[in-house]
Design a protein around this motif. Sequence first.
Motif, PDB file in Angstrom:
ATOM      1  N   ILE A 145      -5.964  -0.376  33.824  1.00 28.83           N
ATOM      2  CA  ILE A 145      -5.415   0.096  32.546  1.00 28.83           C
ATOM      3  C   ILE A 145      -5.574  -0.975  31.470  1.00 28.83           C
ATOM      4  O   ILE A 145      -6.019  -0.702  30.352  1.00 28.83           O
ATOM      5  CB  ILE A 145      -3.920   0.473  32.692  1.00 28.83           C
ATOM      6  CG1 ILE A 145      -3.762   1.744  33.525  1.00 28.83           C
ATOM      7  CG2 ILE A 145      -3.270   0.660  31.313  1.00 28.83           C
ATOM      8  CD1 ILE A 145      -2.322   2.044  33.944  1.00 28.83           C
ATOM      9  N   LEU A 146      -5.208  -2.216  31.819  1.00 30.05           N
ATOM     10  CA  LEU A 146      -5.249  -3.268  30.800  1.00 30.05           C
ATOM     11  C   LEU A 146      -6.675  -3.636  30.431  1.00 30.05           C
ATOM     12  O   LEU A 146      -6.970  -3.923  29.263  1.00 30.05           O
ATOM     13  CB  LEU A 146      -4.456  -4.487  31.274  1.00 30.05           C
ATOM     14  CG  LEU A 146      -2.944  -4.196  31.430  1.00 30.05           C
ATOM     15  CD1 LEU A 146      -2.201  -5.437  31.883  1.00 30.05           C
ATOM     16  CD2 LEU A 146      -2.350  -3.676  30.134  1.00 30.05           C
ATOM     17  N   TYR A 161       0.017   7.285  32.338  1.00 30.64           N
ATOM     18  CA  TYR A 161       1.157   6.378  32.211  1.00 30.64           C
ATOM     19  C   TYR A 161       1.417   5.923  30.781  1.00 30.64           C
ATOM     20  O   TYR A 161       2.545   5.596  30.439  1.00 30.64           O
ATOM     21  CB  TYR A 161       0.939   5.147  33.089  1.00 30.64           C
ATOM     22  CG  TYR A 161       0.908   5.469  34.561  1.00 30.64           C
ATOM     23  CD1 TYR A 161       2.058   5.929  35.209  1.00 30.64           C
ATOM     24  CD2 TYR A 161      -0.254   5.315  35.293  1.00 30.64           C
ATOM     25  CE1 TYR A 161       2.038   6.235  36.553  1.00 30.64           C
ATOM     26  CE2 TYR A 161      -0.279   5.618  36.641  1.00 30.64           C
ATOM     27  CZ  TYR A 161       0.862   6.077  37.272  1.00 30.64           C
ATOM     28  OH  TYR A 161       0.838   6.374  38.598  1.00 30.64           O
ATOM     29  N   SER A 169       2.897  -8.014  15.940  1.00 34.40           N
ATOM     30  CA  SER A 169       2.771  -6.660  15.420  1.00 34.40           C
ATOM     31  C   SER A 169       3.069  -6.638  13.939  1.00 34.40           C
ATOM     32  O   SER A 169       3.850  -7.442  13.437  1.00 34.40           O
ATOM     33  CB  SER A 169       3.753  -5.731  16.128  1.00 34.40           C
ATOM     34  OG  SER A 169       3.468  -5.651  17.478  1.00 34.40           O
ATOM     35  N   VAL A 224       3.719  -5.557  29.455  1.00 33.89           N
ATOM     36  CA  VAL A 224       3.484  -4.333  30.213  1.00 33.89           C
ATOM     37  C   VAL A 224       4.134  -4.389  31.602  1.00 33.89           C
ATOM     38  O   VAL A 224       4.694  -3.405  32.074  1.00 33.89           O
ATOM     39  CB  VAL A 224       1.973  -4.029  30.311  1.00 33.89           C
ATOM     40  CG1 VAL A 224       1.706  -2.827  31.198  1.00 33.89           C
ATOM     41  CG2 VAL A 224       1.406  -3.784  28.912  1.00 33.89           C
TER      42      VAL A 224
END
Length: 100
Positions: free
Chosen positions: A71-72, A3, A49, A39
């Motif tokens: 996933i996280l 993903y 960022s 997400v």
Amino acid sequence: MSYCGSCHKENGQGVKNIFPSLTNSKVVSGRKNNLLRKVIHGAQVEGQSTEKFDTRMSPFGFLTDEELAAILTYIRKEFGNGAGAISVAEIQKEKSVNQP
Ligand code: HEC
């Protein structure tokens, strides 16, 4: 890999100026709410960022709570982030309360 890897790449380093790196990332290791919103809902993250990206990431709320938690937890633990796990309960809470 299924993903997220197509853009952020296997090593988490992304593609310069296109897909942000998830390595040594304050967004990934920082406040959970911020990461979860990004997400699950595809919301803008608070400006931590170092680079600006023209493209937005589509929301991944269609994944199951278990998949998202796995996933996280993975990206927080790996890639030099060394942060704690995300639980299924935390995913459920974000899905239920927070719309962008
Ligand atoms: C189609 C390409 C694509 C896929 C697939 C993708 N992302 Fe992204 N991601 C992006 C782009 C582009 C941005 C930066 C734009 C933005 O902030 O909306 C981003 C930003 C992020 C950020 C914030 C990083 C920062 O420093 O601001 C995180 C965290 C993230 N993605 C995690 C994931 C996870 C986890 C998955 C898999 C569930 C995933 N991404 C799948 C393209 C993608």
